[in-house]
Design a protein around this motif. Structure first.
Motif, PDB file in Angstrom:
ATOM      1  N   LYS A 148     -29.927  11.026 -87.359  1.00 53.25           N
ATOM      2  CA  LYS A 148     -29.571  11.490 -88.699  1.00 53.25           C
ATOM      3  C   LYS A 148     -29.585  13.011 -88.827  1.00 53.25           C
ATOM      4  O   LYS A 148     -28.652  13.601 -89.369  1.00 53.25           O
ATOM      5  CB  LYS A 148     -30.526  10.881 -89.733  1.00 53.25           C
ATOM      6  CG  LYS A 148     -30.316   9.387 -89.953  1.00 53.25           C
ATOM      7  CD  LYS A 148     -31.159   8.878 -91.113  1.00 53.25           C
ATOM      8  CE  LYS A 148     -30.857   7.416 -91.401  1.00 53.25           C
ATOM      9  NZ  LYS A 148     -31.653   6.900 -92.551  1.00 53.25           N
ATOM     10  N   SER A 149     -30.634  13.632 -88.334  1.00 53.33           N
ATOM     11  CA  SER A 149     -30.789  15.075 -88.552  1.00 53.33           C
ATOM     12  C   SER A 149     -30.055  15.918 -87.523  1.00 53.33           C
ATOM     13  O   SER A 149     -29.623  17.026 -87.814  1.00 53.33           O
ATOM     14  CB  SER A 149     -32.285  15.451 -88.530  1.00 53.33           C
ATOM     15  OG  SER A 149     -32.989  14.697 -89.505  1.00 53.33           O
ATOM     16  N   HIS A 150     -29.916  15.406 -86.309  1.00 51.07           N
ATOM     17  CA  HIS A 150     -29.292  16.192 -85.229  1.00 51.07           C
ATOM     18  C   HIS A 150     -28.161  15.404 -84.576  1.00 51.07           C
ATOM     19  O   HIS A 150     -27.965  15.487 -83.361  1.00 51.07           O
ATOM     20  CB  HIS A 150     -30.346  16.567 -84.181  1.00 51.07           C
ATOM     21  CG  HIS A 150     -31.550  17.267 -84.744  1.00 51.07           C
ATOM     22  ND1 HIS A 150     -31.533  18.598 -85.111  1.00 51.07           N
ATOM     23  CD2 HIS A 150     -32.794  16.811 -85.022  1.00 51.07           C
ATOM     24  CE1 HIS A 150     -32.724  18.937 -85.580  1.00 51.07           C
ATOM     25  NE2 HIS A 150     -33.514  17.878 -85.542  1.00 51.07           N
ATOM     26  N   ASP A 151     -27.415  14.663 -85.383  1.00 52.96           N
ATOM     27  CA  ASP A 151     -26.395  13.789 -84.817  1.00 52.96           C
ATOM     28  C   ASP A 151     -25.282  14.565 -84.125  1.00 52.96           C
ATOM     29  O   ASP A 151     -24.756  14.129 -83.097  1.00 52.96           O
ATOM     30  CB  ASP A 151     -25.817  12.875 -85.901  1.00 52.96           C
ATOM     31  CG  ASP A 151     -25.216  13.670 -87.047  1.00 52.96           C
ATOM     32  OD1 ASP A 151     -25.754  14.749 -87.349  1.00 52.96           O
ATOM     33  OD2 ASP A 151     -24.230  13.215 -87.650  1.00 52.96           O
TER      34      ASP A 151
ATOM     35  N   GLU B 269     -34.622   8.167 -85.334  1.00 49.91           N
ATOM     36  CA  GLU B 269     -34.019   8.409 -86.646  1.00 49.91           C
ATOM     37  C   GLU B 269     -33.716   9.896 -86.845  1.00 49.91           C
ATOM     38  O   GLU B 269     -32.659  10.262 -87.368  1.00 49.91           O
ATOM     39  CB  GLU B 269     -34.947   7.908 -87.741  1.00 49.91           C
ATOM     40  CG  GLU B 269     -34.370   8.055 -89.141  1.00 49.91           C
ATOM     41  CD  GLU B 269     -35.300   7.535 -90.218  1.00 49.91           C
ATOM     42  OE1 GLU B 269     -34.874   7.445 -91.381  1.00 49.91           O
ATOM     43  OE2 GLU B 269     -36.470   7.209 -89.896  1.00 49.91           O
ATOM     44  N   LYS B 270     -34.642  10.760 -86.404  1.00 46.06           N
ATOM     45  CA  LYS B 270     -34.409  12.197 -86.534  1.00 46.06           C
ATOM     46  C   LYS B 270     -33.240  12.649 -85.664  1.00 46.06           C
ATOM     47  O   LYS B 270     -32.431  13.488 -86.074  1.00 46.06           O
ATOM     48  CB  LYS B 270     -35.674  12.958 -86.144  1.00 46.06           C
ATOM     49  CG  LYS B 270     -36.822  12.771 -87.120  1.00 46.06           C
ATOM     50  CD  LYS B 270     -38.040  13.574 -86.688  1.00 46.06           C
ATOM     51  CE  LYS B 270     -39.187  13.395 -87.689  1.00 46.06           C
ATOM     52  NZ  LYS B 270     -40.402  14.149 -87.297  1.00 46.06           N
TER      53      LYS B 270
ATOM     54  N   GLU C 117     -39.132   6.560 -85.130  1.00 47.65           N
ATOM     55  CA  GLU C 117     -39.148   7.760 -85.961  1.00 47.65           C
ATOM     56  C   GLU C 117     -38.361   8.884 -85.320  1.00 47.65           C
ATOM     57  O   GLU C 117     -37.561   9.564 -85.977  1.00 47.65           O
ATOM     58  CB  GLU C 117     -40.592   8.195 -86.209  1.00 47.65           C
ATOM     59  CG  GLU C 117     -41.403   7.196 -87.041  1.00 47.65           C
ATOM     60  CD  GLU C 117     -42.832   7.660 -87.247  1.00 47.65           C
ATOM     61  OE1 GLU C 117     -43.173   8.748 -86.728  1.00 47.65           O
ATOM     62  OE2 GLU C 117     -43.597   6.951 -87.924  1.00 47.65           O
TER      63      GLU C 117
END
Length: 311
Positions: free
Chosen positions: A97-100, A93-94, A90
């Protein structure tokens, strides 16, 4: 009352006392700054080395144990470098995706900087226009679905050869070195796809044997400890230990060998990635300058071929 040593020297005039006081003040200021930041949990660390002592000989197991104790987000201090450890799907993934963008750049290590032409390869180059252009070139021309499928016969042939070797060894009651065999299969697949030829270790002291010996050396030095990476003020130690001279010698030998392979690819083009790059070079000479390209087999070896670099 004056602050004095027993020998009568004033304490505040002593250089050692002033230096220690300066270090303490800096440490306290940094501690205040860290308290203001909302940082992930971190296990207790030692001065200077940080959490190096907690990694042990099997870092993956040590990180698993630390994550079980402190959580899926863990901040470790590896010498001079703060390192975020993500231990759950989890959280990963953050991060991806969210802070790449925040986590898109890899640290430029001493070994990567020397061996990979100043980190101009796809894996270590910083996020930006150059990285996007190299990634676009890789996705569209080198690693497209059509291109990958065109090398299916190579994978089939190499796996079949390995299975036959295992079968023959079993019939004759001979031992099998699976580690060496897996390395050889992966090495042959990557080298045939990238360079149009495979390098057999059994061939002895020729170019084939030299290439395999060099790629093994590259793997070792890329993962070796560097004083300069962990403690920038001790970078000079890498010269005393021979790490920097070894890197430069490996780079020179590998670069010379790859130049020979590229010249062979120009004379005898094949259906491989090197030939694709040579064709792209001739088509895009006006926009791109030919410099060097690194392609990576992440688990087995780092093979080096020339790379496109933007002007």
């Amino acid at each position: 009352m004056r602050m004095e040593f027993i020998n009568g020297v004033k304490l505040y005039d002593n250089p050692l006392f002033l230096f220690i006081s300066f270090v303490i003040i800096i440490y306290l200021q940094l501690a205040k700054l860290k308290k203001k930041l909302n940082l992930p949990p971190s296990p207790p660390r030692l001065p200077i080395i940080g959490n190096f002592h907690q990694l042990g000989r099997l870092p993956h197991r040590s990180l698993r144990d630390l994550a079980a104790k402190h959580g899926s987000l863990l901040l470790l201090q590896q010498g001079h470098n703060p390192t975020l450890v993500v231990s759950s799907a989890e959280m990963a993934e953050k991060v991806i995706k969210s802070h790449d963008v925040a986590f898109s750049n890899r640290a430029k290590t001493t070994a990567a900087n020397i061996l990979l032409y100043g980190c101009t390869d796809l894996a270590f180059s910083p996020y930006g226009e150059y990285w996007r252009q190299v990634r676009k070139l890789s996705v569209l021309e080198l690693f497209s679905h059509k291109r990958v499928e065109s090398f299916q016969f190579v994978r089939d042939e190499e796996v079949e050869l390995a299975v036959n070797k295992i079968r023959n060894a079993s019939i004759n009651g001979q031992p099998i070195n699976l580690t060496k065999m897996v390395f050889s299969v992966s090495n042959n697949i990557v080298s045939r796809c990238a360079l149009g030829r495979k390098f057999e270790e059994e061939d002895g002291d020729g170019d084939d044997g030299k290439f395999l010996e060099l790629t093994k050396r590259v793997i070792v030095v890329l993962t070796s400890f560097s004083f300069g990476d962990a403690f920038p003020y001790l970078r000079w130690m890498d010269y005393l230990t021979g790490f920097i001279p070894n890197l430069k010698a490996t780079y020179a030998e590998l670069d010379e060998l790859m130049d020979q392979i590229i010249e062979e690819g120009k004379v005898n083009p094949k259906n491989d990635l090197l030939s694709v790059l040579l064709q792209l070079r001739s088509k895009r000479k006006g926009r791109l300058r030919w410099n060097s390209l690194k392609t990576t087999s992440k688990q087995f070896y780092w093979s080096v071929i020339k790379l496109f670099q933007l002007k």
